[in-house]
Motif scaffolding. Sequence first.
Motif, mmCIF file in Angstrom:
data_model
loop_
_atom_site.group_PDB
_atom_site.id
_atom_site.type_symbol
_atom_site.label_atom_id
_atom_site.label_comp_id
_atom_site.label_asym_id
_atom_site.label_seq_id
_atom_site.Cartn_x
_atom_site.Cartn_y
_atom_site.Cartn_z
ATOM 1 N N PRO A 57 29.731 42.136 50.871
ATOM 2 C CA PRO A 57 29.150 41.373 49.763
ATOM 3 C C PRO A 57 27.661 41.695 49.623
ATOM 4 C CG PRO A 57 30.359 39.951 51.296
ATOM 5 C CD PRO A 57 30.188 41.273 51.980
ATOM 6 N N GLY A 58 27.142 41.470 48.431
ATOM 7 C CA GLY A 58 25.720 41.727 48.191
ATOM 8 C C GLY A 58 25.505 43.159 47.768
ATOM 9 N N PHE A 59 25.574 44.071 48.711
ATOM 10 C CA PHE A 59 25.673 45.495 48.424
ATOM 11 C C PHE A 59 26.360 46.164 49.603
ATOM 12 C CE2 PHE A 59 21.169 44.485 49.395
ATOM 13 C CZ PHE A 59 21.055 45.058 50.648
ATOM 14 N N SER A 60 26.808 47.366 49.373
ATOM 15 C CA SER A 60 27.719 48.022 50.323
ATOM 16 C C SER A 60 27.037 48.438 51.617
ATOM 17 C CB SER A 60 28.344 49.254 49.671
ATOM 18 O OG SER A 60 27.375 50.295 49.568
ATOM 19 N N GLY A 61 27.876 48.743 52.601
ATOM 20 C CA GLY A 61 27.367 49.288 53.850
ATOM 21 C C GLY A 61 26.673 50.620 53.645
ATOM 22 N N LEU A 62 27.131 51.402 52.659
ATOM 23 C CA LEU A 62 26.478 52.676 52.363
ATOM 24 C C LEU A 62 25.046 52.445 51.886
ATOM 25 C CD1 LEU A 62 29.392 54.520 50.535
ATOM 26 C CD2 LEU A 62 28.622 54.872 52.884
ATOM 27 N N GLU A 63 24.847 51.411 51.066
ATOM 28 C CA GLU A 63 23.496 51.095 50.602
ATOM 29 C C GLU A 63 22.637 50.594 51.757
ATOM 30 O OE1 GLU A 63 20.158 50.694 48.280
ATOM 31 O OE2 GLU A 63 22.020 51.820 47.942
ATOM 32 N N VAL A 64 23.220 49.780 52.630
ATOM 33 C CA VAL A 64 22.492 49.338 53.826
ATOM 34 C C VAL A 64 22.017 50.554 54.614
ATOM 35 C CG1 VAL A 64 22.689 48.165 56.063
ATOM 36 C CG2 VAL A 64 23.717 47.142 54.026
ATOM 37 N N LEU A 65 22.908 51.507 54.832
ATOM 38 C CA LEU A 65 22.568 52.691 55.623
ATOM 39 C C LEU A 65 21.509 53.531 54.928
ATOM 40 C CD1 LEU A 65 23.093 54.325 58.152
ATOM 41 C CD2 LEU A 65 25.005 55.449 56.968
ATOM 42 N N ARG A 66 21.624 53.699 53.622
ATOM 43 C CA ARG A 66 20.608 54.462 52.878
ATOM 44 C C ARG A 66 19.221 53.854 53.075
ATOM 45 N NH1 ARG A 66 24.630 54.504 48.662
ATOM 46 N NH2 ARG A 66 25.517 56.590 48.401
ATOM 47 N N ARG A 67 19.143 52.542 52.959
ATOM 48 C CA ARG A 67 17.842 51.873 53.080
ATOM 49 C C ARG A 67 17.274 52.010 54.489
ATOM 50 N NH1 ARG A 67 17.802 46.376 49.356
ATOM 51 N NH2 ARG A 67 18.967 47.233 47.588
ATOM 52 N N MET A 68 18.122 51.889 55.483
ATOM 53 C CA MET A 68 17.638 51.976 56.861
ATOM 54 C C MET A 68 17.255 53.405 57.227
ATOM 55 S SD MET A 68 17.472 48.928 58.081
ATOM 56 C CE MET A 68 16.852 48.612 56.406
ATOM 57 N N ARG A 69 18.006 54.375 56.764
ATOM 58 C CA ARG A 69 17.631 55.763 57.050
ATOM 59 C C ARG A 69 16.373 56.149 56.287
ATOM 60 N NH1 ARG A 69 19.960 55.410 61.490
ATOM 61 N NH2 ARG A 69 21.964 56.440 61.869
ATOM 62 N N ALA A 70 16.209 55.626 55.075
ATOM 63 C CA ALA A 70 14.975 55.891 54.325
ATOM 64 C C ALA A 70 13.775 55.302 55.033
ATOM 65 C CB ALA A 70 15.095 55.326 52.915
ATOM 66 N N ALA A 71 13.999 54.200 55.761
ATOM 67 C CA ALA A 71 12.923 53.574 56.542
ATOM 68 C C ALA A 71 12.773 54.219 57.912
ATOM 69 C CB ALA A 71 13.206 52.083 56.699
ATOM 70 N N ASP A 72 13.511 55.327 58.131
ATOM 71 C CA ASP A 72 13.448 56.081 59.385
ATOM 72 C C ASP A 72 13.907 55.239 60.561
ATOM 73 O OD1 ASP A 72 13.051 58.432 60.792
ATOM 74 O OD2 ASP A 72 10.995 57.930 61.334
ATOM 75 N N ASN A 73 14.925 54.414 60.340
ATOM 76 C CA ASN A 73 15.494 53.627 61.429
ATOM 77 C C ASN A 73 16.511 54.481 62.165
ATOM 78 O OD1 ASN A 73 17.426 51.732 62.781
ATOM 79 N ND2 ASN A 73 15.928 50.249 62.032
ATOM 80 N N GLY A 74 16.303 54.704 63.453
ATOM 81 C CA GLY A 74 17.097 55.662 64.192
ATOM 82 C C GLY A 74 18.278 55.101 64.950
ATOM 83 N N ALA A 75 18.666 53.846 64.718
ATOM 84 C CA ALA A 75 19.809 53.287 65.438
ATOM 85 C C ALA A 75 21.063 54.110 65.176
ATOM 86 C CB ALA A 75 20.049 51.835 65.010
ATOM 87 N N ALA A 76 21.890 54.252 66.192
ATOM 88 C CA ALA A 76 23.170 54.928 66.020
ATOM 89 C C ALA A 76 24.090 54.040 65.190
ATOM 90 C CB ALA A 76 23.799 55.213 67.381
ATOM 91 N N VAL A 77 24.878 54.652 64.307
ATOM 92 C CA VAL A 77 25.698 53.885 63.371
ATOM 93 C C VAL A 77 27.147 54.358 63.404
ATOM 94 C CG1 VAL A 77 26.097 53.309 60.940
ATOM 95 C CG2 VAL A 77 23.765 53.404 61.839
ATOM 96 N N ILE A 78 28.048 53.399 63.583
ATOM 97 C CA ILE A 78 29.481 53.638 63.433
ATOM 98 C C ILE A 78 29.926 52.866 62.199
ATOM 99 C CG2 ILE A 78 31.779 53.380 64.442
ATOM 100 C CD1 ILE A 78 30.453 53.324 67.194
ATOM 101 N N MET A 79 30.456 53.582 61.217
ATOM 102 C CA MET A 79 30.911 52.915 60.006
ATOM 103 C C MET A 79 32.393 52.571 60.123
ATOM 104 S SD MET A 79 28.797 54.297 56.768
ATOM 105 C CE MET A 79 28.847 52.620 56.150
ATOM 106 N N LEU A 80 32.763 51.435 59.532
ATOM 107 C CA LEU A 80 34.143 51.002 59.472
ATOM 108 C C LEU A 80 34.634 51.179 58.040
ATOM 109 C CD1 LEU A 80 33.895 47.614 61.421
ATOM 110 C CD2 LEU A 80 34.332 49.894 62.362
ATOM 111 N N SER A 81 35.816 51.754 57.883
ATOM 112 C CA SER A 81 36.345 51.933 56.536
ATOM 113 C C SER A 81 37.852 51.764 56.538
ATOM 114 C CB SER A 81 35.973 53.315 55.975
ATOM 115 O OG SER A 81 36.673 54.335 56.647
ATOM 116 N N ALA A 82 38.383 51.337 55.388
ATOM 117 C CA ALA A 82 39.833 51.253 55.229
ATOM 118 C C ALA A 82 40.400 52.655 55.129
ATOM 119 C CB ALA A 82 40.178 50.442 53.991
ATOM 120 N N ARG A 83 41.677 52.776 55.416
ATOM 121 C CA ARG A 83 42.295 54.104 55.498
ATOM 122 C C ARG A 83 42.189 54.883 54.197
ATOM 123 N NH1 ARG A 83 45.175 56.154 59.363
ATOM 124 N NH2 ARG A 83 45.272 54.142 60.403
ATOM 125 N N GLY A 84 42.175 54.184 53.050
ATOM 126 C CA GLY A 84 42.162 54.892 51.776
ATOM 127 C C GLY A 84 40.779 55.275 51.285
#
Length: 232
Positions: A57-84
């Motif tokens: 909700p709010g905005f997608s996990g992809l947008e969250v990741l874009r913003r954090m990588r643009a801010a040079d946040n180096g945390a390791a990220v595992i994304m969860l996605s549905a099979r389709g």
Amino acid sequence: MATRVLVVDDDPTVSNVVSAYLNRAGYDARVVADGPAAVELWPQWKPSVVILDVMLPGFSGLEVLRRMRAADNGAAVIMLSARGEEEDRVVGLEVGADDYVIKPFSPRELTLRVAAMLRREERLAGQDLTPTKLSAGPVVIDTGARIAYLNGAEVKLTHREFDLLVYLVSHAGKAYSKAELMQRVWGWDFGDSQTVTVHIRRLREKLEADPSDPKLVLTVPRKGYRFVGDVS
């Protein structure tokens, strides 16, 4: 202090089970359920690993990741996605995710992946940090500054793209399978080989004059990939 792991998922069944497994494994797990909350807590709390659902909700996990990588946040990220959600998984890797897990998944396996990520980061942190220059053909890498150059021009790479390029250039001329690259670059003995495939494709798009006819990152039939050029 326990290692911090942020779980971002709006499904309370998933987030509660995952956080319980992580806490039992000795991690400090926190949960948020939407994109804005993740963007607010992530830079403040500074987790070492983020488990990030694509659909939020709010905005997608992809947008969250874009913003954090643009801010040079180096945390390791595992994304969860549905099979389709094949395209979302590819985009996630391109934006800067380290890997993805397809729902439904085993919470135990996810916890093992977190542990593997952290072992890898600890191993890298313990290595000699003396800046090193690597070169192979038109590619030059400054490992201390974590910058790669192609014919003298800087190439913008994600964290994992850079790690993969360093490994291939350091072992130029030698072919490695997807499984070997997964283990040696990502530090995992398990995982979806598409993670490697996407990163190789991205390197070719950024390094090759014609990505469909690569001259630097070559496919070796029945083996995997190798980088062409003498290292100096």
